[in-house]
Design a protein around this motif. Structure first.
Motif, PDB file in Angstrom:
ATOM      1  N   ARG A  93      36.993  34.251  34.810  1.00  0.00           N
ATOM      2  CA  ARG A  93      37.866  34.574  33.678  1.00  0.00           C
ATOM      3  C   ARG A  93      38.687  33.954  32.815  1.00  0.00           C
ATOM      4  O   ARG A  93      38.623  34.465  31.488  1.00  0.00           O
ATOM      5  CB  ARG A  93      39.394  33.645  34.892  1.00  0.00           C
ATOM      6  CG  ARG A  93      39.887  32.598  34.447  1.00  0.00           C
ATOM      7  CD  ARG A  93      41.474  33.006  35.023  1.00  0.00           C
ATOM      8  NE  ARG A  93      41.487  32.288  36.090  1.00  0.00           N
ATOM      9  CZ  ARG A  93      42.702  32.929  36.624  1.00  0.00           C
ATOM     10  NH1 ARG A  93      43.924  32.173  36.061  1.00  0.00           N
ATOM     11  NH2 ARG A  93      42.729  33.160  37.975  1.00  0.00           N
TER      12      ARG A  93
ATOM     13  N   SER B 203      44.309  38.104  37.991  1.00  0.00           N
ATOM     14  CA  SER B 203      43.871  38.266  39.932  1.00  0.00           C
ATOM     15  C   SER B 203      43.885  39.882  40.006  1.00  0.00           C
ATOM     16  O   SER B 203      43.631  39.712  41.755  1.00  0.00           O
ATOM     17  CB  SER B 203      44.948  37.519  40.378  1.00  0.00           C
ATOM     18  OG  SER B 203      46.177  37.636  40.131  1.00  0.00           O
TER      19      SER B 203
ATOM     20  N   GLU C  84      36.040  30.325  44.296  1.00  0.00           N
ATOM     21  CA  GLU C  84      37.145  30.336  44.150  1.00  0.00           C
ATOM     22  C   GLU C  84      36.279  29.819  42.390  1.00  0.00           C
ATOM     23  O   GLU C  84      36.462  29.696  41.870  1.00  0.00           O
ATOM     24  CB  GLU C  84      38.268  29.076  44.693  1.00  0.00           C
ATOM     25  CG  GLU C  84      38.765  30.940  44.709  1.00  0.00           C
ATOM     26  CD  GLU C  84      40.235  29.831  45.850  1.00  0.00           C
ATOM     27  OE1 GLU C  84      40.128  28.710  45.240  1.00  0.00           O
ATOM     28  OE2 GLU C  84      40.461  30.328  46.602  1.00  0.00           O
TER      29      GLU C  84
ATOM     30  N   GLN D 283      35.440  31.274  40.383  1.00  0.00           N
ATOM     31  CA  GLN D 283      36.651  32.551  39.710  1.00  0.00           C
ATOM     32  C   GLN D 283      36.819  31.974  38.407  1.00  0.00           C
ATOM     33  O   GLN D 283      37.098  32.292  38.103  1.00  0.00           O
ATOM     34  CB  GLN D 283      37.734  33.053  41.208  1.00  0.00           C
ATOM     35  CG  GLN D 283      36.986  34.195  41.738  1.00  0.00           C
ATOM     36  CD  GLN D 283      37.758  34.527  42.922  1.00  0.00           C
ATOM     37  OE1 GLN D 283      39.080  33.380  43.021  1.00  0.00           O
ATOM     38  NE2 GLN D 283      37.365  35.511  43.073  1.00  0.00           N
TER      39      GLN D 283
ATOM     40  N   GLU E 264      47.171  32.453  43.828  1.00  0.00           N
ATOM     41  CA  GLU E 264      45.465  32.287  43.907  1.00  0.00           C
ATOM     42  C   GLU E 264      44.616  31.167  43.591  1.00  0.00           C
ATOM     43  O   GLU E 264      44.733  30.061  44.273  1.00  0.00           O
ATOM     44  CB  GLU E 264      44.705  33.543  43.416  1.00  0.00           C
ATOM     45  CG  GLU E 264      42.564  33.082  43.210  1.00  0.00           C
ATOM     46  CD  GLU E 264      42.215  34.694  42.731  1.00  0.00           C
ATOM     47  OE1 GLU E 264      42.296  35.715  43.280  1.00  0.00           O
ATOM     48  OE2 GLU E 264      41.772  33.553  41.683  1.00  0.00           O
ATOM     49  N   ASP E 265      45.964  30.632  42.723  1.00  0.00           N
ATOM     50  CA  ASP E 265      45.088  29.448  42.238  1.00  0.00           C
ATOM     51  C   ASP E 265      45.489  27.931  43.011  1.00  0.00           C
ATOM     52  O   ASP E 265      45.067  27.184  43.071  1.00  0.00           O
ATOM     53  CB  ASP E 265      45.516  29.183  40.517  1.00  0.00           C
ATOM     54  CG  ASP E 265      45.289  29.759  39.489  1.00  0.00           C
ATOM     55  OD1 ASP E 265      43.876  30.402  40.115  1.00  0.00           O
ATOM     56  OD2 ASP E 265      45.398  30.320  38.608  1.00  0.00           O
TER      57      ASP E 265
END
Ligand code: ZN
Length: 243
Positions: A175, A217, A168, A171, A157-158
Motif C-alpha cells: 500500500r 483496504s 499482512e 500488504q 485490518e490493521d
C-alpha cells in the motif's frame, strides 16, 4: 472624442522616460533587481506605471536590464548575491515569512513580488527543486517527516496482530505510496488539508496525512486520483464517519 484622445496622450508616459527613471534608481541602489516598493519610495513615477507599461514589475526589470546592456552598463542583479551563504534555517525563516504573507504556498511570481531576501533559485538548488523545498519547509514546521510517518489510518485490518502473518506485512508494504507520488499529492494540494485548508506552514501543530479516498483496504488504488492531503483532525473525522 477629441477630449478622450488628448486625455490618453496626457496620461501616457513615454517608455524612454520610464526606463530613465528605472536606470536612475538602479544606479542609486547599484543593482538591478530592486523591489517595486523601494522604487515607489524614491522614483518620480509610480511603480504601477512601470507595471502597466511593461505588463508586470518583473518585465519592467527585464526591460531595464536590456536598456542597461545596450548602454554598456553592467550592474549586478542583486545586492550581496555572490558571497552570501544561508543556512537551512535562514531559508526556512524566509519561506515562513513569505508563506504567511501570501497565505499559501508561494508561487515563483508571488515569491518574487514579496521582496525576498533569499532568491527562489537558492531554494531550488539547495533542495533539488521548489516542491522539495516546500516539503522540507513543511517538515521543518511539523517537526517531523510527512513522508516517513504512517500516512494511512489504522482500520480494522490493521488492528490484527502482525506477528503471525507475513502476508499482512506484504500488504503493508504494497500500500506504500512511492515518495514521488506522495510529493505529487502534496504539491497538487498545495501542502494543505483539502477539507479545512490548514497547513503546518500557517497553523502550528497541524499534521498532514496522505489519505486514500477509496480506502486501500476496500480496493482503493495508490494512484494520484485516489489520494488526497488531509490534516490529522479531518482524517480522523473522515475515518470515524466511514467506520
Ligand atoms: Zn483538515
Amino acid at each position: 472624442m477629441d477630449f478622450k484622445f488628448q486625455r490618453k496622450r496626457l496620461n501616457e508616459i513615454p517608455e524612454a522616460k520610464i526606463l530613465n527613471e528605472l536606470e536612475k534608481i538602479a544606479k542609486r541602489f547599484n543593482y538591478i533587481e530592486f523591489a517595486w516598493r523601494d522604487f515607489d519610495k524614491m522614483a518620480d513615477i509610480s511603480a504601477n506605471t512601470v507595471k502597466k507599461h511593461f505588463g508586470s514589475w518583473k518585465k519592467g526589470l527585464g526591460a531595464l536590464k536590456n536598456h542597461l546592456q545596450q548602454k554598456g552598463l553592467d550592474l549586478s542583479p542583486r545586492p550581496h548575491a555572490p558571497n552570501r551563504i544561508h543556512s537551512d534555517k535562514d531559508l526556512f525563516n524566509e519561506m515562513d515569512r513569505i508563506w504567511q504573507k501570501v497565505g499559501q504556498r508561494p508561487s515563483r511570481t508571488e515569491w518574487e513580488m514579496s521582496d525576498p531576501q533569499i532568491a527562489y533559485n537558492t531554494y531550488k538548488q539547495r533542495f533539488g527543486g521548489w516542491t522539495n523545498a516546500c516539503l522540507k519547509f513543511i517538515e521543518y514546521k511539523m517537526g517531523g517527516s510527512i513522508l516517513a510517518e504512517d500516512f494511512v489510518l489504522p482500520n480494522q485490518e490493521d488492528q490484527k496482530p502482525l506477528k503471525d502473518s507475513k502476508v499482512e506485512y506484504k500488504q503493508e508494504i504494497s500500500r506504500n505510496v512511492s515518495l514521488s507520488l506522495r510529493l505529487q499529492v502534496l504539491s497538487r494540494d498545495n501542502f494543505r488539508c483539502i477539507f479545512c485548508g490548514k497547513s503546518p506552514a500557517t497553523n502550528l501543530e497541524t499534521k498532514l496525512h496522505i489519505d486514500h479516498i477509496n480506502p486501500f483496504s476496500k480496493g482503493g488504488k495508490s494512484i494520484l486520483e485516489n489520494l488526497q492531503t488531509l490534516c490529522e483532525e479531518c482524517n480522523l473525522g473522515k475515518s470515524n464517519k466511514k467506520i
